[in-house]
Design an enzyme around this catalytic site. Sequence first.
Site, mmCIF file in Angstrom:
data_model
loop_
_atom_site.group_PDB
_atom_site.id
_atom_site.type_symbol
_atom_site.label_atom_id
_atom_site.label_comp_id
_atom_site.label_asym_id
_atom_site.label_seq_id
_atom_site.Cartn_x
_atom_site.Cartn_y
_atom_site.Cartn_z
ATOM 1 C CG MET A 1 -81.079 -17.283 10.086
ATOM 2 S SD MET A 1 -81.985 -18.136 11.382
ATOM 3 C CE MET A 1 -81.198 -17.510 12.849
ATOM 4 N NE ARG B 1 -51.133 -26.630 6.524
ATOM 5 C CZ ARG B 1 -51.922 -26.337 5.503
ATOM 6 N NH1 ARG B 1 -52.776 -25.323 5.591
ATOM 7 N NH2 ARG B 1 -51.876 -27.022 4.398
ATOM 8 C CE LYS C 1 -58.123 -28.136 0.582
ATOM 9 N NZ LYS C 1 -56.685 -27.976 0.885
ATOM 10 C CE1 TYR D 1 -83.770 -8.736 13.903
ATOM 11 C CE2 TYR D 1 -82.572 -9.668 12.038
ATOM 12 C CZ TYR D 1 -83.602 -9.736 12.972
ATOM 13 O OH TYR D 1 -84.437 -10.806 12.976
HETATM 14 C C1 LIG Z 1 -56.067 -27.451 -0.258
HETATM 15 C C2 LIG Z 1 -54.766 -27.971 -0.720
HETATM 16 C C3 LIG Z 1 -54.412 -27.921 -2.075
HETATM 17 C C4 LIG Z 1 -55.244 -27.186 -3.095
HETATM 18 O O1 LIG Z 1 -54.964 -25.802 -2.940
HETATM 19 P P1 LIG Z 1 -55.706 -24.708 -3.828
HETATM 20 O O2 LIG Z 1 -55.055 -23.429 -3.416
HETATM 21 O O3 LIG Z 1 -57.138 -24.771 -3.479
HETATM 22 O O4 LIG Z 1 -55.460 -25.060 -5.246
HETATM 23 C C5 LIG Z 1 -53.252 -28.552 -2.476
HETATM 24 N N1 LIG Z 1 -52.458 -29.180 -1.563
HETATM 25 C C6 LIG Z 1 -52.732 -29.209 -0.248
HETATM 26 C C7 LIG Z 1 -51.817 -29.875 0.687
HETATM 27 C C8 LIG Z 1 -53.895 -28.594 0.225
HETATM 28 O O5 LIG Z 1 -54.169 -28.613 1.534
#
Ligand SMILES: *Cc1c(COP(=O)(O)O)cnc(C)c1O
Length: 363
Positions: free
Chosen positions: A307, A138, A43, A259
Site C-alpha cells: 500500500m 457509445r 477531463k 507480502y
Molecule cells: C477523451 C476524449 C478525447 C481526447 O482523447 P485523447 O486520446 O486523450 O487525445 C477526445 N474526444 C472525446 C470524445 C473523448 O472522450
Amino acid sequence: MTPDTPAPVGHGARLTVDLAAIAENWRRLGAQGPGTPCAAVVKADAYGCGLAPVASALWRAGCRTFFVAHLTEGAAVRRALSEAAIYVLNGLPPGGADAFLRDNLRPVLGSHDELDAWAAASQGAHGAALHVDTGMNRLGFSVPEALALRADPRIRAAGIDLVMSHLVSAELPEDPVNTRQIRDFAAARAAFPEIPASLANSSGIFLGTAAHHDLLRPGYALFGGNPTPGRPNPMRPVVRLEAEIVQVRAVEAGAGAGYNHRWVAPGPRRLATLSLGYADGYPRAASGRGHALVGEVLCPILGLISMDLIILDVTEAPDARRGATAVLIGDALDVDTVGRAAGTIGYEILTGLGSRYVRTYIE
Ligand SMILES: *Cc1c(COP(=O)(O)O)cnc(C)c1O
C-alpha cells in the site's frame, strides 16, 4: 526538469507537473493542423495533472476551447476560466439544464431527449455540440439520425455550434475503421455546412488532415503520452514521479521479500524500500514487472507492491542509499512504458495519479 521549490521533508512521493511542457505540447499538436484551432481535453482532473493549473496554463498559451466529461468538471474549469468555451462530453443529464446554463457550459448532445431538453431550456442563446456516433456505439446520434436532423428546427433552438464524433482506433493507423469513420463523419457534418466540426483526438491528429475539420481535440498527448505508438514520441514529457528510499538492506539467497514472499532472492542481493505504494496511485499490477531509476540504473520492482511501499533490487545501483531519490515516472520510464509494465495504458497511469503526492508545478 527540477522543481524550483525544495521538496518538503518527509516521505511523501513527489509529483512534478511541467506546465510549460503542456503548453508546448499544445502548440506542437496545433502545428500538425496549421490554421485549424486546437482545443484541450481536460477531463479526469486534466488526466490526473490538476484541472485548475493545467486549464490556466493552456489558456495563457492561447487555448480557448476545453472539453471535460462531467458537469462538475466543467464547473471547475469555469471557476478557473471565465471566458473559455467549455463542452461537457457526457452530455446533458436529466434535470441538468439549469446547472449548465448557470456556468455557461455547453453539453455535447447525443440523443433526442437531450436535444429536446436543451432546446427548451437554452432557447438557442447558449452553445452546444451535436455528437454523431460513427462507430463507437457509445454516445451520439447514428449517422442516419444525424442526417435526418439536417433541417430540424431544434438544431438552431439548441444553439448547436459544433458537430463532433470520436475515433475508435486512432492510435492504430492501419485499422480500416479509421477510413470508414473519417468518410462517415464527413458525410454527417456536410449536413450542417455552417457549423464547425471536430473529429481528431491526440492520435487522430496524426491520421492526416482528412480527420482534422475545424477543431483539434487532443487530451493524452498534451500530458506527454505518445499519440503515435510504435514511433518516437513527438511530445515533451510532462509528469515526473519520484520517491525516496527509506531503507537499504542486503539479503542472502533464499530470502523472500514482501507480502506472500512473491519474490525470493536467487542469490545475494541489495534491496531498497521506496516510500510509495498502490495507495499513492502507482499500480499494484506492476508488481514484479515495473522499474524505477536510481541514478541512471533501471532497478526492477520486486514482489508485490504494498500500500505504501515498493521494494527495488538495487544490487546494480551504487547510488542507492537512505534518502536517495528513485524515479518511477520520468526519463526512460515514460507513462506509456509504465502503463505497459502494469498491463494497461498510459492513460490509466495518468488518471490514477494519487492525491497523496506532494505536487509541484513548474512553469
Ligand atoms: C477523451 C476524449 C478525447 C481526447 O482523447 P485523447 O486520446 O486523450 O487525445 C477526445 N474526444 C472525446 C470524445 C473523448 O472522450
